[in-house]
Enzyme design. Sequence first.
Site, PDB file in Angstrom:
ATOM      1  N   GLY A 102       0.805  -1.212   0.000  1.00 55.67           N
ATOM      2  CA  GLY A 102       0.000   0.000   0.000  1.00 55.67           C
ATOM      3  C   GLY A 102       0.837   1.260   0.000  1.00 55.67           C
ATOM      4  O   GLY A 102       2.071   1.224  -0.056  1.00 55.67           O
ATOM      5  N   ASP A 113      -1.638 -13.070   6.244  1.00 59.87           N
ATOM      6  CA  ASP A 113      -3.018 -12.642   6.438  1.00 59.87           C
ATOM      7  C   ASP A 113      -3.197 -12.359   7.927  1.00 59.87           C
ATOM      8  O   ASP A 113      -3.279 -13.284   8.741  1.00 59.87           O
ATOM      9  CB  ASP A 113      -3.973 -13.743   5.980  1.00 59.87           C
ATOM     10  CG  ASP A 113      -5.440 -13.385   6.184  1.00 59.87           C
ATOM     11  OD1 ASP A 113      -5.712 -12.288   6.718  1.00 59.87           O
ATOM     12  OD2 ASP A 113      -6.307 -14.210   5.824  1.00 59.87           O
ATOM     13  N   THR A 121      -9.573  -0.124   3.846  1.00 58.94           N
ATOM     14  CA  THR A 121      -9.658   1.336   3.824  1.00 58.94           C
ATOM     15  C   THR A 121     -10.735   1.883   2.891  1.00 58.94           C
ATOM     16  O   THR A 121     -10.909   3.091   2.798  1.00 58.94           O
ATOM     17  CB  THR A 121      -8.308   1.950   3.413  1.00 58.94           C
ATOM     18  OG1 THR A 121      -7.932   1.422   2.133  1.00 58.94           O
ATOM     19  CG2 THR A 121      -7.231   1.628   4.437  1.00 58.94           C
ATOM     20  N   THR A 179      -6.876   6.216  12.151  1.00 59.17           N
ATOM     21  CA  THR A 179      -7.525   7.183  11.267  1.00 59.17           C
ATOM     22  C   THR A 179      -8.291   8.276  12.010  1.00 59.17           C
ATOM     23  O   THR A 179      -8.716   8.084  13.159  1.00 59.17           O
ATOM     24  CB  THR A 179      -8.525   6.429  10.357  1.00 59.17           C
ATOM     25  OG1 THR A 179      -9.304   7.349   9.592  1.00 59.17           O
ATOM     26  CG2 THR A 179      -9.491   5.578  11.171  1.00 59.17           C
ATOM     27  N   ASP A 180      -8.489   9.383  11.332  1.00 57.26           N
ATOM     28  CA  ASP A 180      -9.329  10.462  11.863  1.00 57.26           C
ATOM     29  C   ASP A 180     -10.792  10.054  11.946  1.00 57.26           C
ATOM     30  O   ASP A 180     -11.587  10.687  12.643  1.00 57.26           O
ATOM     31  CB  ASP A 180      -9.185  11.712  10.983  1.00 57.26           C
ATOM     32  CG  ASP A 180      -9.554  11.473   9.524  1.00 57.26           C
ATOM     33  OD1 ASP A 180      -9.265  10.372   9.013  1.00 57.26           O
ATOM     34  OD2 ASP A 180     -10.109  12.383   8.883  1.00 57.26           O
ATOM     35  N   TYR A 221     -16.195   1.742   9.029  1.00 54.49           N
ATOM     36  CA  TYR A 221     -14.728   1.889   8.947  1.00 54.49           C
ATOM     37  C   TYR A 221     -14.172   2.481  10.240  1.00 54.49           C
ATOM     38  O   TYR A 221     -13.255   1.935  10.853  1.00 54.49           O
ATOM     39  CB  TYR A 221     -14.373   2.770   7.752  1.00 54.49           C
ATOM     40  CG  TYR A 221     -12.907   3.155   7.683  1.00 54.49           C
ATOM     41  CD1 TYR A 221     -11.922   2.196   7.473  1.00 54.49           C
ATOM     42  CD2 TYR A 221     -12.508   4.488   7.816  1.00 54.49           C
ATOM     43  CE1 TYR A 221     -10.582   2.546   7.415  1.00 54.49           C
ATOM     44  CE2 TYR A 221     -11.181   4.845   7.747  1.00 54.49           C
ATOM     45  CZ  TYR A 221     -10.222   3.867   7.550  1.00 54.49           C
ATOM     46  OH  TYR A 221      -8.890   4.223   7.497  1.00 54.49           O
TER      47      TYR A 221
END
Length: 302
Positions: free
Chosen positions: A10, A48, A74, A113-114, A137
């Site tokens: 990524g 995984d 994501t 994350t935000d 998410y």
Amino acid sequence: MKILITGCNGQLGNELQNITKSGKAEIDEVSENIRKSEVIALDVDKLDITNLTQVKEILNDVRPDVVINCAAATNVDGCEGNKDFAFRVNSIGPRNLAIICEEIGAKLVQVSTDYVFSGDSNKPLTEYDLTAPYSVYGKTKLLGEQYVQQFCLKYFIVRTAWLYGYIGKNFVYTMMRLGKEKDIIKVVDDQRGSPTHANDLAYHILKLIETEEYGIYHCTGKGECTWHEFAKMIIELCGEKCEVKPCTSEEYITPAKRPEYSSLDNMMLRSTVGDEMRDWKEAIKSFIEKVMKGDSHQEGVE
């Protein structure tokens, strides 16, 4: 130092590999210790993280000093339609890594994350502000954070936002493409946040792992803007004639609710290893210049 990177293909995993390989980020060089590190980069085909048995086998075989978890589901809207998958990757995966990292004494970096915040604030959010995610998410990423805190003592939870890098799909590349294809594009102007260059984020993660400054961190570009302002600057920097018009979130309906305000304050960085994150305008200018020159080291990872 032996560093294991999950989700290595990524945006962030690519930058971590390039920086450790070259010894330098766009902000600055990394330490000799990082340059001499052995990096084991694995993606889902080799590791995984949702499989506890596989995580146990590989981590016990590799015996890393640090695990940097870049693996995540994501696709924010996709998570709404596939809750089980989002839960396995964003919650169970970090739990599995935390359990085994604790067993072998490894440090764990969990990238978050935000979206763990509600978006109801009107000032930059600090690490001590209360989380209250709306989307699947955000909820699964928050549970992943909680599992890491529950099962591993030596952790760095690093929250970032509006991330873009030299490989893969992201908002910047989408705007660059649309700027060539369209005369007019509409972008929401009622969501504010902090665009973050993956190279800058990777640099700070590599600073952190050399320390024992464990805890929750915010790590985003300095300053804030709306998606409309961000898109407008991207189009201008590319020299395209496409007009970028503002629209509301109601006009651009998505399955997952986005935070209206999710600018993060890098308080913990300032208080520990130092906040060297670039202003978002400086970082995006550098990014687009490199991409347009073909000097974005996209080919840097073998």
